[in-house]
Design an enzyme around this catalytic site. Structure first.
Site, short mmCIF file in Angstrom:
data_model
loop_
_atom_site.label_atom_id
_atom_site.label_comp_id
_atom_site.label_asym_id
_atom_site.label_seq_id
_atom_site.Cartn_x
_atom_site.Cartn_y
_atom_site.Cartn_z
N HIS A 93 0.81 -1.22 0.00
CA HIS A 93 0.00 0.00 0.00
C HIS A 93 0.85 1.26 0.00
O HIS A 93 0.35 2.34 -0.32
CB HIS A 93 -1.06 -0.02 1.12
CG HIS A 93 -0.56 0.26 2.50
ND1 HIS A 93 -0.26 -0.73 3.41
CD2 HIS A 93 -0.34 1.42 3.15
CE1 HIS A 93 0.13 -0.18 4.54
NE2 HIS A 93 0.09 1.12 4.42
N ASP A 229 1.30 -7.70 2.19
CA ASP A 229 1.39 -6.26 1.95
C ASP A 229 2.85 -5.80 1.78
O ASP A 229 3.40 -5.12 2.63
CB ASP A 229 0.72 -5.53 3.13
CG ASP A 229 0.38 -4.08 2.80
OD1 ASP A 229 0.93 -3.55 1.83
OD2 ASP A 229 -0.44 -3.50 3.53
N SER A 657 4.12 2.17 8.39
CA SER A 657 3.90 1.19 7.33
C SER A 657 5.19 0.98 6.57
O SER A 657 5.84 1.95 6.17
CB SER A 657 2.83 1.69 6.36
OG SER A 657 1.59 1.32 6.82
N1 ARG Z 1 -4.60 0.34 7.67
C1 ARG Z 1 -3.32 0.42 7.02
C2 ARG Z 1 -2.81 1.84 7.11
O1 ARG Z 1 -3.26 2.61 7.87
C3 ARG Z 1 -3.38 -0.10 5.63
C4 ARG Z 1 -4.15 0.69 4.64
C5 ARG Z 1 -4.14 0.11 3.23
N2 ARG Z 1 -5.17 -0.87 3.02
C6 ARG Z 1 -6.47 -0.60 2.68
N3 ARG Z 1 -7.31 -1.60 2.56
N4 ARG Z 1 -6.89 0.61 2.47
O2 ARG Z 1 -2.31 2.50 6.27
N1 GLU Z 2 -1.03 1.25 7.65
C1 GLU Z 2 -0.39 2.30 8.38
C2 GLU Z 2 0.50 3.17 7.50
O1 GLU Z 2 0.25 3.32 6.33
C3 GLU Z 2 0.37 1.71 9.50
C4 GLU Z 2 -0.56 1.20 10.45
C5 GLU Z 2 -0.69 2.10 11.61
O2 GLU Z 2 -1.30 3.18 11.51
O3 GLU Z 2 -0.14 1.67 12.61
O4 GLU Z 2 1.42 3.79 7.98
#
Ligand code: ARG
Ligand code: GLU
Length: 725
Positions: A93, A229, A657
């Site tokens: 991502h 990921d 991330s």
């Molecule tokens: N929750 C993760 C973050 O905050 C992954 C986001 C990407 N995945 C998604 N399904 N949008 O960035």
């Molecule tokens: N998915 C998050 C990011 O893009 C990391 C997850 C979190 O917020 O801990 O940085």
């Protein structure tokens, strides 16, 4: 490069026993995101928890520290260098936006993935950068010497900014590196960060969405998790191995500081560290500001986004065309929407507002006995007064952001305002050229825009805004609504007759408009709403919010100062600010829905069970299924499956991330990519019972690269400590 053959592979069975043992194992989580140069103070604690190397290997100033293998990836993610030839590992991502720019119908990397079979096939990524932190130094003395704590904020800021500029210049000249000075502890400390940024970055490997975003929004922020990921890039440098603009014959960046990969697994209770760039946390705010997040901001965001996402999802399901236009936008909007729900849940379960109040009583006790910090005694009362006074305005502003500007048409109505200025400006000679340019600036927006969908968003968000914001609803809104017999659908139809609802209408307007046509803009229903809301903001909202922000910057600096000086019980680490931090904890399972759900690790066999050919988010590539069915898992097989993800209680945040997750020896065991739902409150309050970061197991990454992507050449350049074949 296969170094050693240390352990035999752990079987699923031992994994299971470890999980049971884990039920009785008390987590030893460590709250905190530490500045690497201050790790010396943590060394004893880290060693007690399991660290096996001196902290000087994690960060030092002779250029050999592991900090030289961790990068800020793009503008908001982390990555790690995993070979001497500048190979960088990060999340899927995190590479997503870049890969969207490189993809086309013919080269659909989201559907098919991408694996460069040799260096020459690696694809340049214009605009993408990778930044190393070479050194950090505490420069507090040089920035705030002679400035009284209680000095007026604006005046203090003026002095501070001049000092920062001068000092940054000095550092740049002296070191040849980029220098940036940032505030820590709400402006009670300042650090300079000396960095080196590379801008010839090329795409090396990207699994298809069926692996890289497997589980999609449904599984996002959730545990258990089965998302592969990750993606890989390479840093290219000029002849001198220094940063250089893209050139075909740039060479892979040569470095001695890259991470050793340990593919022999881990067990529950093992020590872990996450090294990366967490973005924003607010751990030290008062209960009054926390209540704003808890009772005002998060609920409004969730309420408005639920309506927006409902309309989007309905139309995306009905039309593939709309799906393709909205999928990336949707991911971003839904990511916050889901995170805030988890945050609220965590704050509620933990009664965090109550805990903050308890702390404040304790703090007040310390403050009232202290003679040296005269401001400490009433700082909380001042914060309370300011915060409560601004609540109505904050509420209105959040509704404007999420409800009014959740409507794309209104977001883009600014263009009409700019066109109006062009038409009215007598000095602009060729007005149509300027208008056409403005219209063109929305081309990218229209590519991913569906007016019919947006009209539905309007019809569902407007009632929310109008009904909940008495006193802040512009007359242009109420007049238009009345004009449509108070019928929101009729109002939507009327507003979507705007020039900007249709790209061609806007284009021909831009090409042919004359000065007299400024009337068309002034009569345009979208412009009228835009103009109305701007006026309300200018008169009744923005001045109050900016005054409040200034006052709070001052009070929060004093509150932080007082907490640090009076509360000797507490270990203080600075809030996240997208600079390099190290956090440590242990692999620890959790039980999201009762004992049956307890786990600390997931695997491919479970992912295959989730496969569903009818649901885009859970559609796994046939080749991956086949590899699993034939148990063609190579050296990555652990008891007939491959581990995918694990959780630990490291204190991470957005921006972490892609961060390397390291074992006790500083070897790479995985890539951080998410947190569990209840744990997202750790941006405001860390609780070891509920907070877990989610890591992609390095063995799944290596398995996908080698067996699925056929890119085994990449493994040859890595330094892998692995299980026996
Ligand atoms: N929750 C993760 C973050 O905050 C992954 C986001 C990407 N995945 C998604 N399904 N949008 O960035
Ligand atoms: N998915 C998050 C990011 O893009 C990391 C997850 C979190 O917020 O801990 O940085």
């Amino acid at each position: 490069m296969l170094k050693q053959c240390l352990f035999s592979p752990t079987s699923i069975k031992t994994g299971f026993i470890a999980a049971l043992v884990g039920l009785f194992f008390t987590a030893n989580a460590k709250e905190g995101m530490w500045l690497p140069p201050t790790l010396k103070n943590r060394e004893n604690d880290m060693k007690k928890m399991g660290l096996q190397i001196p902290v000087s290997q994690l960060y030092n100033e002779d250029g050999t520290g592991l900090n030289n293998a961790v990068v800020l990836f793009g503008k908001g993610c982390t990555g790690e260098v995993i070979s001497s030839r500048g190979l960088v590992l990060t999340n899927h991502h995190c590479g997503y936006g870049t890969v969207q720019g490189l993809s086309s119908k013919q080269n659909d990397y989201f559907a098919d993935g991408f694996w460069a079979k040799k260096d020459e096939e690696e694809i340049p990524c214009p605009g993408l950068t990778v930044t190393f932190v070479r050194k950090m130094e505490n420069v507090t003395d040089k920035i705030i010497t002679g400035l009284a704590d209680t000095m007026n904020e604006a005046a203090r800021q003026q002095v501070v900014e001049v000092r920062i500029k001068n000092l940054e210049k000095g550092f740049k000249t002296a070191t040849g590196l980029d220098a940036m000075i940032k505030p820590y502890f709400n402006g009670n400390q300042y650090w300079v960060i000396l960095t080196e940024t590379f801008n010839d970055i090329r795409l090396v490997g990207f699994p298809p969405n069926g692996i890289g975003s497997f589980g999609g929004d449904t599984d996002n922020w959730m545990w258990p998790r089965h998302t592969g990921d990750f993606s890989m890039f390479r840093i290219y440098a000029g002849k001198d191995n220094k940063p250089a603009a893209y050139a075909k014959d740039n060479k892979p960046y040569q470095t001695k500081q890259f991470l050793t990969i340990n593919a022999s697994g881990y067990k529950e209770g093992d020590f872990t560290m996450v090294y990366g760039f967490p973005g924003t946390t607010m751990e030290y705010i008062s209960s009054y500001q926390l209540s704003q997040v808890y009772s005002i901001l998060d609920p409004i965001r969730i309420e408005a986004r639920t309506l927006r996402l409902n309309a989007w999802t309905k139309n995306m399901q009905a039309s593939r065309d709309v799906f393709l236009k909205y999928t990336s936008k949707r991911a971003g909007i839904a990511n916050g929407w889901k995170k805030w729900q988890g945050e609220l849940r965590g704050l509620r379960i933990n009664n965090v507002v109550g805990k903050k109040q308890e702390y404040e009583n304790y703090f007040q006790g310390l403050a009232s006995y202290d003679q040296n910090l005269p401001f400490a005694d009433d700082v909380l009362a001042n914060i309370a007064a300011k915060a409560t006074a601004v609540n109505d305005v904050l509420k209105a502003e959040e509704y404007i952001k999420e409800a009014v500007f959740g409507i794309e048409l209104l977001q883009n109505a600014a263009i009409l305002d700019k066109m109006l200025q062009v038409l009215r400006n007598h000095r602009i000679v060729n007005k149509n050229d300027s208008l056409v340019k403005l219209a063109k600036s929305l081309e990218g927006m229209y590519k991913n825009y569906d007016a019919a969908t947006d009209k539905e968003v309007f019809a569902s968000l407007m009632p929310l805004f109008v009904q909940k914001n008495a006193g802040y609803v512009p007359t242009s809104f109420t007049n238009q609504l009345k004009g449509q017999g108070n019928d929101y659908n009729a109002w939507a139809n009327y507003v979507f007759s705007s020039i900007i609802a249709d790209q061609n209408t806007l284009k021909s307007f831009a090409e042919t408009a004359t000065a007299a046509d400024s009337n068309r803009i002034i009569g345009d229903p979208a412009w009228l709403l835009y103009n109305g809301i701007n006026k309300v903001r200018q008169q009744h909202i923005s001045p109050y919010i900016s005054r409040y922000n200034n006052e709070m910057a001052y009070l929060n600096r004093l509150y932080m100062n007082a907490q640090m000086n009076l509360d000797k019980q507490k270990s203080f680490y600075p809030d996240a600010n997208l600079t390099l931090r190290l956090t440590y904890g242990k692999v620890a399972g959790i039980d999201p829905d009762g004992p049956a759900g307890y786990s600390f690790q997931t695997n491919l066999a479970e992912a295959v069970k989730k496969h569903n050919p009818d649901v885009e988010e859970f559609k796994m590539p046939a080749k991956l299924k086949a590899l699993h069915e034939e148990r063609d898992l190579g050296r990555w097989s652990v008891g007939g499956s491959v581990p995918i993800a694990f959780i630990a209680n490291n204190h991470t945040s957005g921006g972490n991330s892609g961060s390397p997750v390291l074992n006790a020896k500083g070897e790479l065991i995985g890539t951080n990519f998410d947190r569990i739902w209840e744990g997202t409150m750790s941006d405001l309050y860390f609780d070891e019972k509920l907070c877990r970061n989610i890591t992609l197991d390095i063995r799944y990454t290596l398995f996908i690269v080698e067996k699925f992507g056929g890119a085994g050449r990449l493994l040859k350049e890595m330094n892998i400590v692995k299980p026996c074949d």
